[in-house]
Design an enzyme around this catalytic site. Structure first.
Site, mmCIF file in Angstrom:
data_model
loop_
_atom_site.group_PDB
_atom_site.id
_atom_site.type_symbol
_atom_site.label_atom_id
_atom_site.label_comp_id
_atom_site.label_asym_id
_atom_site.label_seq_id
_atom_site.Cartn_x
_atom_site.Cartn_y
_atom_site.Cartn_z
ATOM 1 N N ASP A 40 44.281 46.844 49.083
ATOM 2 C CA ASP A 40 45.062 45.656 48.706
ATOM 3 C C ASP A 40 46.555 45.897 48.951
ATOM 4 O OD1 ASP A 40 42.997 44.003 47.815
ATOM 5 O OD2 ASP A 40 43.103 44.736 45.751
ATOM 6 N N LYS A 79 38.251 46.999 39.025
ATOM 7 C CA LYS A 79 39.177 47.770 39.877
ATOM 8 C C LYS A 79 39.800 48.973 39.170
ATOM 9 C CE LYS A 79 40.468 44.306 43.248
ATOM 10 N NZ LYS A 79 41.518 43.474 43.849
HETATM 11 P P1 NAP Z 1 43.071 40.843 36.910
HETATM 12 O O1 NAP Z 1 43.021 42.331 36.996
HETATM 13 O O2 NAP Z 1 42.108 40.114 36.065
HETATM 14 O O3 NAP Z 1 44.577 40.458 36.475
HETATM 15 C C1 NAP Z 1 44.989 39.115 36.362
HETATM 16 C C2 NAP Z 1 46.362 39.039 35.712
HETATM 17 O O4 NAP Z 1 46.696 37.653 35.584
HETATM 18 C C3 NAP Z 1 46.388 39.622 34.277
HETATM 19 O O5 NAP Z 1 47.679 40.093 34.003
HETATM 20 C C4 NAP Z 1 46.064 38.379 33.447
HETATM 21 O O6 NAP Z 1 46.505 38.455 32.114
HETATM 22 C C5 NAP Z 1 46.894 37.337 34.182
HETATM 23 N N1 NAP Z 1 46.440 35.989 33.880
HETATM 24 C C6 NAP Z 1 45.172 35.508 33.910
HETATM 25 N N2 NAP Z 1 45.168 34.212 33.548
HETATM 26 C C7 NAP Z 1 46.451 33.888 33.246
HETATM 27 C C8 NAP Z 1 47.089 32.695 32.784
HETATM 28 N N3 NAP Z 1 46.395 31.572 32.567
HETATM 29 N N4 NAP Z 1 48.422 32.714 32.597
HETATM 30 C C9 NAP Z 1 49.142 33.838 32.817
HETATM 31 N N5 NAP Z 1 48.592 35.005 33.224
HETATM 32 C C10 NAP Z 1 47.264 35.024 33.452
HETATM 33 O O7 NAP Z 1 42.936 40.213 38.375
HETATM 34 P P2 NAP Z 1 43.479 40.821 39.744
HETATM 35 O O8 NAP Z 1 42.447 41.646 40.398
HETATM 36 O O9 NAP Z 1 44.817 41.428 39.501
HETATM 37 O O10 NAP Z 1 43.603 39.481 40.635
HETATM 38 C C11 NAP Z 1 44.583 38.514 40.359
HETATM 39 C C12 NAP Z 1 44.508 37.397 41.397
HETATM 40 O O11 NAP Z 1 44.814 37.910 42.691
HETATM 41 C C13 NAP Z 1 43.121 36.745 41.509
HETATM 42 O O12 NAP Z 1 43.281 35.375 41.702
HETATM 43 C C14 NAP Z 1 42.542 37.383 42.758
HETATM 44 O O13 NAP Z 1 41.610 36.539 43.416
HETATM 45 C C15 NAP Z 1 43.809 37.528 43.604
HETATM 46 N N6 NAP Z 1 43.677 38.583 44.609
HETATM 47 C C16 NAP Z 1 43.862 38.221 45.889
HETATM 48 C C17 NAP Z 1 43.779 39.185 46.861
HETATM 49 C C18 NAP Z 1 44.001 38.789 48.305
HETATM 50 O O14 NAP Z 1 43.636 39.576 49.175
HETATM 51 N N7 NAP Z 1 44.588 37.661 48.569
HETATM 52 C C19 NAP Z 1 43.498 40.524 46.543
HETATM 53 C C20 NAP Z 1 43.334 40.866 45.207
HETATM 54 C C21 NAP Z 1 43.415 39.870 44.236
HETATM 55 P P3 NAP Z 1 45.418 38.721 30.948
HETATM 56 O O15 NAP Z 1 44.987 40.151 31.104
HETATM 57 O O16 NAP Z 1 46.179 38.423 29.723
HETATM 58 O O17 NAP Z 1 44.275 37.765 31.205
#
Ligand code: NAP
Length: 285
Positions: free
Chosen positions: A108, A70
């Site tokens: 989003d 992204k």
């Molecule tokens: P991303 O860019 O990979 O970011 C994830 C964030 O969560 C990062 O800050 C990461 O930290 C942190 N994280 C990961 N594992 C962790 C843990 N065990 N403890 C604490 N922090 C942790 O992912 P994203 O695109 O932002 O997506 C995040 C979530 O939102 C996903 O589950 C995705 O499926 C969901 N989402 C849902 C929608 C919807 O429409 N409902 C839309 C977009 C995303 P690090 O960098 O240190 O790993």
């Protein structure tokens, strides 16, 4: 024949294909939506460029972008919409046919807000517009953008404080009131006054469904919005509901962001109720 698809890695648990296939069918459009697994950059650069060339040439009509691309895909996009530029991440790509340019959009952010309003009404927060966002990735950026453009102040908590500080600095440059803090057991002063708490980490997502991102030492009084939608009731939501707090999962946001992307590509507005029905039936399988 409309060719659509999703770039990301891994994609095995994605529901996007089911949503867009239903949207195509309901609109009476012939087309496909494929999952294209593209591993993280820089190793996958050539693979990514091939897909973007197909979009530029018009053989692909539209692309969704998810983890881990992204933000890292931005240098390959010709122009960002104002929302994508303000968020600093894209989840939808399409081509400007007149100028042969690739345009990056972020659905989003409006998708999150549309679902918050749908679930809780536009007065959520009232006078107290203070929110806490857990996680500092692409989804957190979209959520923070939605909140600060509606005059919320935001604290972003990440396990890597530097990541939270980078986001806070980025949004401060765009006029937003965003503070960074460490997502740890260490108690966060003032956390109990947040009216809305958003989980934008993948913690609690299937198959690790018994995990919650909430540190047990933190107090909580605000409503909870969990971007995770599989399982439909996450551990984080369960804990909040047990405390008598409202909780909502991310399925409505998923539907909204998909519907807005589909509209960018086809001009057709899909019925949200049909897409939600698809999600519910997939979740029940
Ligand atoms: P991303 O860019 O990979 O970011 C994830 C964030 O969560 C990062 O800050 C990461 O930290 C942190 N994280 C990961 N594992 C962790 C843990 N065990 N403890 C604490 N922090 C942790 O992912 P994203 O695109 O932002 O997506 C995040 C979530 O939102 C996903 O589950 C995705 O499926 C969901 N989402 C849902 C929608 C919807 O429409 N409902 C839309 C977009 C995303 P690090 O960098 O240190 O790993």
């Amino acid at each position: 024949m409309i060719r659509l698809g999703l770039i990301g890695f891994p994609l095995e648990h994605s529901y996007s294909q089911y949503l867009h296939e239903r949207a195509l069918e309901s609109a009476g459009l012939e087309g496909t939506y494929r999952l294209w697994e593209v591993p993280p950059l820089p190793g996958s650069r050539e693979e990514l460029l091939v897909k973007l060339s197909s979009l530029r040439e018009g053989t692909i009509r539209g692309i969704n972008v998810t983890i881990p691309h992204k933000e890292s895909i931005l240098p390959f996009i010709d122009r960002l919409t104002p929302t994508a530029r303000a968020v600093g991440a894209v989840n939808t790509l399409f081509r400007d046919p007149q100028k042969d340019r690739l345009i990056g959009e972020n659905t989003d952010s409006p998708g999150f807000w549309a679902d918050v309003r749908k679930g809780w009404g536009k007065e959520k927060g009232g006078e107290n517009r203070r929110a806490l966002v857990l996680g500092a990735g692409g989804a957190a950026r979209a959520v923070i953008h939605a909140l600060i453009t509606r005059d919320w102040s935001v604290t972003v908590a990440a396990r890597r404080i530097l990541q939270a500080e980078n986001i806070a600095r980025y949004f401060a440059g765009h006029g937003g009131a965003v503070e960074a803090c460490h997502l740890s057991e260490h108690v966060l002063p003032g956390v109990e006054s947040c009216r809305l708490i958003v989980n934008a980490t993948p913690v609690g997502m299937a198959p690790d469904t018994n995990r919650s991102p909430w540190p047990p030492t933190w107090e909580r009084t605000g409503a909870v919005y969990d971007l995770v939608y599989n399982p439909p009731q996450t551990e984080f939501m369960r804990q909040a509901e047990e405390q008598g707090l409202e909780a909502r999962n991310g399925s409505g946001m998923l539907v909204e962001q998909a519907a807005l992307a589909f509209r960018c590509w086809t001009g057709v507005e899909p019925r949200r109720s049909e897409l939600l029905e698809v999600l519910h039936s997939k979740a029940a399988e």
